[in-house]
Scaffold this active site. Structure first.
Site, PDB file in Angstrom:
ATOM      1  N   ASP A  95     -41.334  10.200  16.576  1.00  0.00           N
ATOM      2  CA  ASP A  95     -42.161   9.338  17.230  1.00  0.00           C
ATOM      3  C   ASP A  95     -43.389   8.862  16.300  1.00  0.00           C
ATOM      4  O   ASP A  95     -44.217   8.080  16.812  1.00  0.00           O
ATOM      5  CB  ASP A  95     -42.750  10.121  18.495  1.00  0.00           C
ATOM      6  CG  ASP A  95     -41.844  10.281  19.444  1.00  0.00           C
ATOM      7  OD1 ASP A  95     -40.788   9.362  19.534  1.00  0.00           O
ATOM      8  OD2 ASP A  95     -42.106  10.910  20.508  1.00  0.00           O
ATOM      9  N   ARG A 166     -52.392  11.939  29.002  1.00  0.00           N
ATOM     10  CA  ARG A 166     -52.413  12.555  27.656  1.00  0.00           C
ATOM     11  C   ARG A 166     -53.977  12.893  27.319  1.00  0.00           C
ATOM     12  O   ARG A 166     -54.405  14.005  26.925  1.00  0.00           O
ATOM     13  CB  ARG A 166     -51.874  11.402  26.775  1.00  0.00           C
ATOM     14  CG  ARG A 166     -50.561  11.062  27.381  1.00  0.00           C
ATOM     15  CD  ARG A 166     -49.405  12.441  26.761  1.00  0.00           C
ATOM     16  NE  ARG A 166     -47.930  12.106  26.907  1.00  0.00           N
ATOM     17  CZ  ARG A 166     -47.247  11.339  26.002  1.00  0.00           C
ATOM     18  NH1 ARG A 166     -47.849  11.016  25.020  1.00  0.00           N
ATOM     19  NH2 ARG A 166     -46.150  11.305  26.071  1.00  0.00           N
ATOM     20  N   HIS A 195     -49.664   6.221  29.215  1.00  0.00           N
ATOM     21  CA  HIS A 195     -50.637   5.759  28.269  1.00  0.00           C
ATOM     22  C   HIS A 195     -51.534   4.486  29.076  1.00  0.00           C
ATOM     23  O   HIS A 195     -50.459   3.756  29.847  1.00  0.00           O
ATOM     24  CB  HIS A 195     -50.174   5.383  27.253  1.00  0.00           C
ATOM     25  CG  HIS A 195     -50.204   6.518  26.175  1.00  0.00           C
ATOM     26  ND1 HIS A 195     -49.392   6.739  25.042  1.00  0.00           N
ATOM     27  CD2 HIS A 195     -50.851   7.371  25.986  1.00  0.00           C
ATOM     28  CE1 HIS A 195     -49.571   7.807  24.343  1.00  0.00           C
ATOM     29  NE2 HIS A 195     -50.538   8.578  24.867  1.00  0.00           N
ATOM     30  N   CYS A 293     -47.003   0.000  21.218  1.00  0.00           N
ATOM     31  CA  CYS A 293     -46.886   1.536  20.628  1.00  0.00           C
ATOM     32  C   CYS A 293     -46.473   1.705  19.149  1.00  0.00           C
ATOM     33  O   CYS A 293     -47.091   2.175  18.390  1.00  0.00           O
ATOM     34  CB  CYS A 293     -45.843   2.100  21.554  1.00  0.00           C
ATOM     35  SG  CYS A 293     -46.266   2.730  23.188  1.00  0.00           S
TER      36      CYS A 293
END
Length: 300
Positions: A95, A166, A195, A293
């Site tokens: 990731d 998160r 998010h 992202c």
């Protein structure tokens, strides 16, 4: 003063001031600004664990296709005149491609990341080293869980800070102290939008009043009221736009790079004078990410 006339509902003439136009106003002229981004090639991309509802390790992942999609995203930024810096991908950190989660840079000051999941925790140190090696002197690592631009969105005037899945709420105060900018907290309530940057993005951060797009149902009722108060002219995304991570988009003030499936959002943006640039990011979306992202903005 001259007048014109049209027929009313009863066919009687109605006088109109000649200064009044029956034509809809033209969309504002949007001006792009050159940006600098940090990205990480998805050389080791796969889905071997699940830390959000998008991730399913039982489904096949085509790493080669993910690299091709990422490459097209990077090339798109460069074609638009932006600068892309690269950090080396690391084995066993699939990731790491999601660079936005690893740092927030405003005015040359850097607030690093502290990941909630153990699987991603080592990424923070690699990104910290990149900043130090590239001349950043004000690099602060958080003590609270803070997934950087995933949950910290700079509007040009205030920092919108997400929490709920998160980032620790206490990290919001830490971000304000580290970056020296005002922070407004927003509560996320739908686990699909874990998010802030998959529920909201900034279209124009250089205007006197910033313009954003967001999906209201991703937020708590109180946070929706805050957003309505702050951004009364916001673009409101549909459920379909949100469900393809259409709000995980990147804008330079004119061009908006967004997932190709977000067709209604693209149409709304075009009506507002923006130039939507659709990209296919479907393979990378298997890990719950999109264009934003993959893209950390370096605001020096």
């Amino acid at each position: 003063m001259t007048t014109a006339s049209v027929l009313g509902s009863g066919d009687e003439p109605i006088a109109l001031d000649s200064a009044v136009s029956l034509v809809a106003p033209a969309a504002p002229v949007r001006v792009p600004t050159q940006r600098r981004y940090l990205m990480c090639r998805p050389t080791h991309f796969t889905v071997r664990y699940a830390i959000n509802p998008w991730m399913d390790p039982s489904q096949p992942v085509d790493t080669e296709r993910a690299v091709a999609q990422w490459t097209e995203l990077r090339d798109t930024y460069e074609r638009l005149g932006h600068t892309v810096e690269l950090i080396d991908p690391q084995p066993d950190l699939p990731d790491m491609v999601f660079a936005a989660n690893a740092g927030t840079v405003i005015g040359g000051r850097v607030l690093g990341a502290r990941f909630r999941s153990t699987e991603r925790a080592p990424e923070a140190e690699f990104y910290r080293r990149w900043f130090v090696e590239h001349g950043y002197r004000d690099v602060i690592m958080p003590t609270r869980t803070n997934e950087a631009e995933g949950d910290l969105v700079w509007t040009g005037t205030v920092l919108l800070a997400g929490t709920g899945f998160r980032t620790d709420p206490a990290a919001h105060a830490e971000a304000q102290e580290a970056l020296g900018v005002p922070v407004i907290s927003l509560q996320l309530v739908d686990p699909r939008y874990y998010h802030l940057d998959v529920a909201l993005f900034v279209l124009d951060d250089r205007a006197a009043r910033p313009l954003v797009a967001y999906y209201p149902e991703a937020f708590s009722p109180g946070s929706r009221r805050v957003l309505q108060r702050l951004f009364p002219d916001a673009v409101i995304a549909t459920e379909a736009d949100a469900a393809c991570l259409g709000l995980n988009a990147v804008s330079d003030g004119h061009h908006v790079v967004l997932p190709v499936e977000a067709t209604n959002l693209a149409a709304q943006l075009a009506d507002r004078g923006f130039d939507p640039i659709p990209v296919d990011i479907s393979e990378i979306r298997k890990s719950g990410g999109g264009p934003k992202c993959c893209t950390m903005e370096l605001r020096d």
